[in-house]
Motif scaffolding. Structure first.
Motif, short mmCIF file in Angstrom:
data_model
loop_
_atom_site.label_atom_id
_atom_site.label_comp_id
_atom_site.label_asym_id
_atom_site.label_seq_id
_atom_site.Cartn_x
_atom_site.Cartn_y
_atom_site.Cartn_z
N HIS A 1 -6.29 -2.09 -10.54
CA HIS A 1 -7.28 -1.47 -9.53
C HIS A 1 -8.44 -0.71 -10.28
CE1 HIS A 1 -3.41 -0.54 -7.23
NE2 HIS A 1 -4.27 -0.05 -6.21
N TYR B 1 -8.71 -5.01 -2.55
CA TYR B 1 -8.16 -5.49 -1.37
C TYR B 1 -8.00 -7.17 -1.00
CZ TYR B 1 -8.79 -0.92 -0.40
OH TYR B 1 -8.53 0.68 -0.27
N ARG C 1 0.37 4.40 2.62
CA ARG C 1 0.57 4.05 4.33
C ARG C 1 1.61 5.08 4.68
NH1 ARG C 1 0.60 -1.88 6.26
NH2 ARG C 1 1.53 -0.83 7.91
N ASP D 1 1.00 -1.24 0.07
CA ASP D 1 -0.12 -0.06 0.12
C ASP D 1 1.01 1.20 -0.26
OD1 ASP D 1 -1.60 2.25 0.58
OD2 ASP D 1 -3.03 1.20 2.14
N PHE E 1 -2.04 0.53 -4.56
CA PHE E 1 -0.73 -0.58 -4.29
C PHE E 1 0.10 -0.62 -5.42
CE2 PHE E 1 -4.71 -2.20 -2.15
CZ PHE E 1 -4.42 -2.27 -1.07
N THR F 1 -4.84 -8.61 -2.65
CA THR F 1 -3.38 -8.18 -2.19
C THR F 1 -2.84 -9.54 -1.83
OG1 THR F 1 -4.23 -8.12 -0.08
CG2 THR F 1 -4.20 -6.12 -1.04
N ASN G 1 -12.71 -5.02 -5.93
CA ASN G 1 -12.44 -4.94 -4.80
C ASN G 1 -10.90 -5.39 -4.59
OD1 ASN G 1 -11.71 -5.13 -2.09
ND2 ASN G 1 -13.19 -6.70 -1.42
N HIS H 1 -3.89 -11.86 0.89
CA HIS H 1 -5.22 -12.67 0.84
C HIS H 1 -4.76 -13.81 -0.23
CE1 HIS H 1 -7.45 -9.43 2.65
NE2 HIS H 1 -8.35 -10.39 2.59
N SER I 1 -9.86 3.92 -5.24
CA SER I 1 -9.81 3.01 -3.67
C SER I 1 -9.01 3.89 -2.94
CB SER I 1 -9.16 1.77 -4.06
OG SER I 1 -8.06 1.78 -4.79
N ARG I 2 -9.30 3.62 -1.59
CA ARG I 2 -8.44 4.35 -0.38
C ARG I 2 -6.81 4.17 -0.61
NH1 ARG I 2 -7.07 1.76 3.80
NH2 ARG I 2 -8.97 0.27 3.64
N SER I 3 -6.76 2.80 -0.71
CA SER I 3 -5.06 2.42 -0.81
C SER I 3 -4.85 2.46 -2.37
CB SER I 3 -4.95 1.01 -0.28
OG SER I 3 -5.33 1.06 1.30
#
Length: 188
Positions: free
Chosen positions: A114, A121, A37, A34, A68, A124, A119, A127, A64-66
């Motif tokens: 993205h 997340y 961060r 991410d 990557f 990643t 999703n 996961h 998305s908030r993050s």
């Protein structure tokens, strides 16, 4: 489906159905770190300052908030989405180049992920740690990987993630891979 694996990947066990990575998306890109961060220790990715990389992604539509990064050693695309993947990647490459950044394939691939994975997340490394991980730090440097857990080190902040992937991207074991390949050819 089209499944891309760099030549320096090594299967330590059968991965099962790789299409499970898709989780309903037309592509799977393993998103690693991410970049938003506050504890990131690296200032850039491929020569692009992280705040600029994040802004490029946002300017091109990532919501998305993050945000990557990725390692392009393994990804999947549904054949019906392949043309759209090329279009999106090219658009991001061109947009970035206009702003002075010339990326390898990894930044546009992260962008495609993205944009096409509903999703990000669930795509990643955390996961998907049982399927694939890049050994960029050289846990198995100079030798073939084994089927055992090891710590993947987050590229951006240095935090460890316990992984036990069935496929290891052996970035620091190329000579061992070539030696093993040569031995297999002699046996045949």
């Amino acid at each position: 489906y089209l499944i891309f694996l760099d030549a320096d990947n090594f299967f330590v066990r059968h991965p099962g159905n790789l299409l499970r990575c898709l989780r309903g998306a037309p592509v799977h890109v393993c998103l690693e770190s991410d970049c938003t961060r506050p504890d990131t220790t690296r200032p850039d990715w491929w020569g692009c300052p992280l705040p600029d990389y994040v802004q490029l992604m946002r300017d091109c539509g990532v919501r998305s908030r993050s945000i990557f990064n990725t390692n392009a050693g393994f990804w999947i695309v549904h054949r019906d989405a392949a043309q759209r993947v090329v279009e999106l990647a090219t658009e991001f490459l061109n947009f970035s180049a206009q702003r002075g950044y010339n990326f390898t394939e990894e930044a546009p691939l992260a962008y495609v992920g993205h944009m096409l994975m509903a999703n990000p997340y669930i795509h990643t490394l955390a996961h998907n740690a049982d399927i694939w991980a890049s050994d960029w730090t050289g846990v198995f440097a100079g030798r073939l990987p084994i089927d055992a857990p090891w710590h993947f080190i987050d590229y951006m902040n240095g935090s460890p993630i316990l992984v036990n992937p069935s496929i290891v991207h052996c970035m620091r074991s190329k000579e061992a891979l070539m030696s093993a390949d040569a031995q297999l050819r002699l046996v045949k």
